[in-house]
Scaffold this motif. Structure first.
Motif, PDB file in Angstrom:
ATOM      1  N   MET A   1      73.950  35.257 -50.653  1.00 56.03           N
ATOM      2  CA  MET A   1      72.845  34.541 -51.255  1.00 56.03           C
ATOM      3  C   MET A   1      73.422  34.108 -52.075  1.00 56.03           C
ATOM      4  SD  MET A   1      68.509  35.562 -51.888  1.00 56.03           S
ATOM      5  CE  MET A   1      69.085  37.211 -51.341  1.00 56.03           C
ATOM      6  N   THR A   2      72.616  32.064 -52.092  1.00 56.18           N
ATOM      7  CA  THR A   2      73.560  31.631 -53.254  1.00 56.18           C
ATOM      8  C   THR A   2      72.841  31.392 -53.910  1.00 56.18           C
ATOM      9  OG1 THR A   2      72.295  29.519 -52.434  1.00 56.18           O
ATOM     10  CG2 THR A   2      74.587  29.572 -50.990  1.00 56.18           C
ATOM     11  N   LYS A   3      72.895  31.107 -55.458  1.00 59.07           N
ATOM     12  CA  LYS A   3      71.659  30.624 -56.762  1.00 59.07           C
ATOM     13  C   LYS A   3      70.974  29.642 -55.941  1.00 59.07           C
ATOM     14  CE  LYS A   3      71.756  29.005 -61.215  1.00 59.07           C
ATOM     15  NZ  LYS A   3      70.391  28.704 -61.539  1.00 59.07           N
ATOM     16  N   ASN A   4      71.142  28.901 -55.291  1.00 67.37           N
ATOM     17  CA  ASN A   4      70.135  27.614 -55.073  1.00 67.37           C
ATOM     18  C   ASN A   4      68.558  28.535 -54.253  1.00 67.37           C
ATOM     19  OD1 ASN A   4      68.748  25.157 -54.555  1.00 67.37           O
ATOM     20  ND2 ASN A   4      69.619  24.376 -52.762  1.00 67.37           N
ATOM     21  N   LEU A   5      69.100  29.178 -53.000  1.00 65.68           N
ATOM     22  CA  LEU A   5      68.315  30.490 -52.056  1.00 65.68           C
ATOM     23  C   LEU A   5      67.645  30.942 -53.374  1.00 65.68           C
ATOM     24  CD1 LEU A   5      66.733  31.229 -49.353  1.00 65.68           C
ATOM     25  CD2 LEU A   5      68.916  32.899 -49.187  1.00 65.68           C
ATOM     26  N   CYS A   6      68.220  31.866 -54.408  1.00 66.60           N
ATOM     27  CA  CYS A   6      67.914  32.813 -55.391  1.00 66.60           C
ATOM     28  C   CYS A   6      66.622  31.900 -55.615  1.00 66.60           C
ATOM     29  CB  CYS A   6      68.607  33.634 -56.550  1.00 66.60           C
ATOM     30  SG  CYS A   6      69.225  34.725 -55.319  1.00 66.60           S
ATOM     31  N   ASP A  25      66.513  29.629 -43.099  1.00 67.28           N
ATOM     32  CA  ASP A  25      67.390  30.176 -41.841  1.00 67.28           C
ATOM     33  C   ASP A  25      69.025  30.357 -42.480  1.00 67.28           C
ATOM     34  OD1 ASP A  25      66.098  27.931 -41.030  1.00 67.28           O
ATOM     35  OD2 ASP A  25      66.789  26.171 -41.373  1.00 67.28           O
ATOM     36  N   SER A  26      69.463  29.789 -44.273  1.00 66.05           N
ATOM     37  CA  SER A  26      70.830  30.365 -44.107  1.00 66.05           C
ATOM     38  C   SER A  26      71.462  32.036 -44.363  1.00 66.05           C
ATOM     39  CB  SER A  26      71.328  29.769 -45.511  1.00 66.05           C
ATOM     40  OG  SER A  26      70.536  30.372 -46.594  1.00 66.05           O
ATOM     41  N   ILE A  27      70.273  33.058 -44.544  1.00 66.47           N
ATOM     42  CA  ILE A  27      70.162  34.638 -44.361  1.00 66.47           C
ATOM     43  C   ILE A  27      70.144  34.700 -42.775  1.00 66.47           C
ATOM     44  CG2 ILE A  27      70.773  34.893 -47.110  1.00 66.47           C
ATOM     45  CD1 ILE A  27      67.870  35.928 -46.606  1.00 66.47           C
ATOM     46  N   CYS A  28      69.181  34.143 -42.095  1.00 70.31           N
ATOM     47  CA  CYS A  28      68.318  34.194 -40.899  1.00 70.31           C
ATOM     48  C   CYS A  28      68.951  33.299 -39.669  1.00 70.31           C
ATOM     49  CB  CYS A  28      66.713  33.541 -40.504  1.00 70.31           C
ATOM     50  SG  CYS A  28      65.829  34.666 -42.467  1.00 70.31           S
ATOM     51  N   ILE A  29      69.889  32.995 -39.827  1.00 71.99           N
ATOM     52  CA  ILE A  29      70.738  32.749 -38.861  1.00 71.99           C
ATOM     53  C   ILE A  29      72.022  32.714 -39.137  1.00 71.99           C
ATOM     54  CG2 ILE A  29      70.931  30.385 -37.847  1.00 71.99           C
ATOM     55  CD1 ILE A  29      68.363  28.763 -38.099  1.00 71.99           C
ATOM     56  N   GLN A  31      74.779  31.384 -39.434  1.00 71.63           N
ATOM     57  CA  GLN A  31      75.668  30.393 -39.527  1.00 71.63           C
ATOM     58  C   GLN A  31      77.057  30.312 -38.580  1.00 71.63           C
ATOM     59  OE1 GLN A  31      74.098  27.599 -41.074  1.00 71.63           O
ATOM     60  NE2 GLN A  31      72.620  29.637 -40.926  1.00 71.63           N
ATOM     61  N   GLU A  32      77.350  31.262 -38.220  1.00 72.30           N
ATOM     62  CA  GLU A  32      78.648  30.825 -37.586  1.00 72.30           C
ATOM     63  C   GLU A  32      78.408  30.809 -36.045  1.00 72.30           C
ATOM     64  OE1 GLU A  32      82.134  31.286 -38.779  1.00 72.30           O
ATOM     65  OE2 GLU A  32      80.923  30.777 -40.847  1.00 72.30           O
ATOM     66  N   ASN A  33      77.366  31.108 -35.943  1.00 70.25           N
ATOM     67  CA  ASN A  33      76.613  31.210 -33.578  1.00 70.25           C
ATOM     68  C   ASN A  33      75.808  29.488 -34.322  1.00 70.25           C
ATOM     69  OD1 ASN A  33      74.845  30.850 -31.999  1.00 70.25           O
ATOM     70  ND2 ASN A  33      75.607  33.057 -31.974  1.00 70.25           N
ATOM     71  N   GLU A  34      76.703  28.999 -33.416  1.00 70.56           N
ATOM     72  CA  GLU A  34      76.175  27.637 -32.571  1.00 70.56           C
ATOM     73  C   GLU A  34      74.973  27.744 -31.973  1.00 70.56           C
ATOM     74  OE1 GLU A  34      77.086  24.459 -33.837  1.00 70.56           O
ATOM     75  OE2 GLU A  34      78.696  25.517 -34.931  1.00 70.56           O
ATOM     76  N   CYS A  35      74.533  28.666 -31.005  1.00 74.77           N
ATOM     77  CA  CYS A  35      73.693  28.711 -30.123  1.00 74.77           C
ATOM     78  C   CYS A  35      72.453  28.684 -31.384  1.00 74.77           C
ATOM     79  CB  CYS A  35      74.293  29.541 -29.110  1.00 74.77           C
ATOM     80  SG  CYS A  35      72.750  29.977 -28.125  1.00 74.77           S
ATOM     81  N   GLU A  36      72.670  30.170 -32.159  1.00 75.72           N
ATOM     82  CA  GLU A  36      71.420  30.602 -33.031  1.00 75.72           C
ATOM     83  C   GLU A  36      70.990  28.804 -33.695  1.00 75.72           C
ATOM     84  OE1 GLU A  36      70.967  33.866 -35.870  1.00 75.72           O
ATOM     85  OE2 GLU A  36      71.812  34.518 -33.752  1.00 75.72           O
ATOM     86  N   LYS A  37      72.243  28.810 -34.200  1.00 77.75           N
ATOM     87  CA  LYS A  37      72.087  27.698 -35.894  1.00 77.75           C
ATOM     88  C   LYS A  37      71.027  25.863 -34.460  1.00 77.75           C
ATOM     89  CE  LYS A  37      74.881  25.347 -38.291  1.00 77.75           C
ATOM     90  NZ  LYS A  37      76.443  25.673 -38.606  1.00 77.75           N
ATOM     91  N   GLY A  38      71.044  26.188 -33.211  1.00 73.12           N
ATOM     92  CA  GLY A  38      70.408  25.322 -32.395  1.00 73.12           C
ATOM     93  C   GLY A  38      69.205  25.280 -32.667  1.00 73.12           C
ATOM     94  N   MET A  39      68.533  26.349 -32.697  1.00 76.69           N
ATOM     95  CA  MET A  39      67.261  26.974 -32.441  1.00 76.69           C
ATOM     96  C   MET A  39      65.640  26.902 -32.895  1.00 76.69           C
ATOM     97  SD  MET A  39      68.064  31.167 -30.424  1.00 76.69           S
ATOM     98  CE  MET A  39      67.292  31.887 -30.738  1.00 76.69           C
TER      99      MET A  39
END
Length: 119
Positions: A1-6, A25-29, A31-39
């Motif tokens: 988790m990034t500082k910004n998200l924290c 989005d940054s932890i629920c999707i 980020q390596e899966n293009e299909c999931e990122k597009g949902m």
């Protein structure tokens, strides 16, 4: 988790969102899966966190919450025509709404509001 998200989650907690489901989005999707990122997710409310701001948001928050709530109540009780006849910068108008300006004057309030809003 990034500082910004924290930081964002911490501020949401301070605002009383500790009993709500939060989708980040940054932890629920994946980020390596293009299909999931597009949902697209269906949300009841969207909060955008642009990062920490050093400005004092008192006037910004007041205008968007307390003042607009009081103005809306006045509109419901008095009708549109009466609201339209009001002079928005009339120093007597805000006390009639049952609220008081942070900082004491419209000029100071709008100046501080615009400082926060321009950031």
């Amino acid at each position: 988790m990034t500082k910004n998200l924290c930081d964002a989650l911490y501020h949401l907690f301070l605002l009383g969102c500790d009993n709500k489901w939060i989708w980040a989005d940054s932890i629920c999707i994946d980020q390596e899966n293009e299909c999931e990122k597009g949902m697209q997710a269906t949300a009841q409310e969207v909060i955008v966190w642009l990062g920490e701001d050093a400005a004092d948001p008192t006037e910004f928050i007041w205008l968007h919450t307390e003042y607009l709530d009081a103005l809306h109540k006045h509109y419901r009780e008095s009708g549109l025509e009466k609201v339209k006849r009001q002079q928005p910068l009339d120093p007597e108008f805000v006390p009639k709404l049952g609220v008081s300006l942070p900082g004491g004057s419209w000029r100071a309030c709008w100046r501080k509001y615009s400082e926060v809003y321009r950031r």
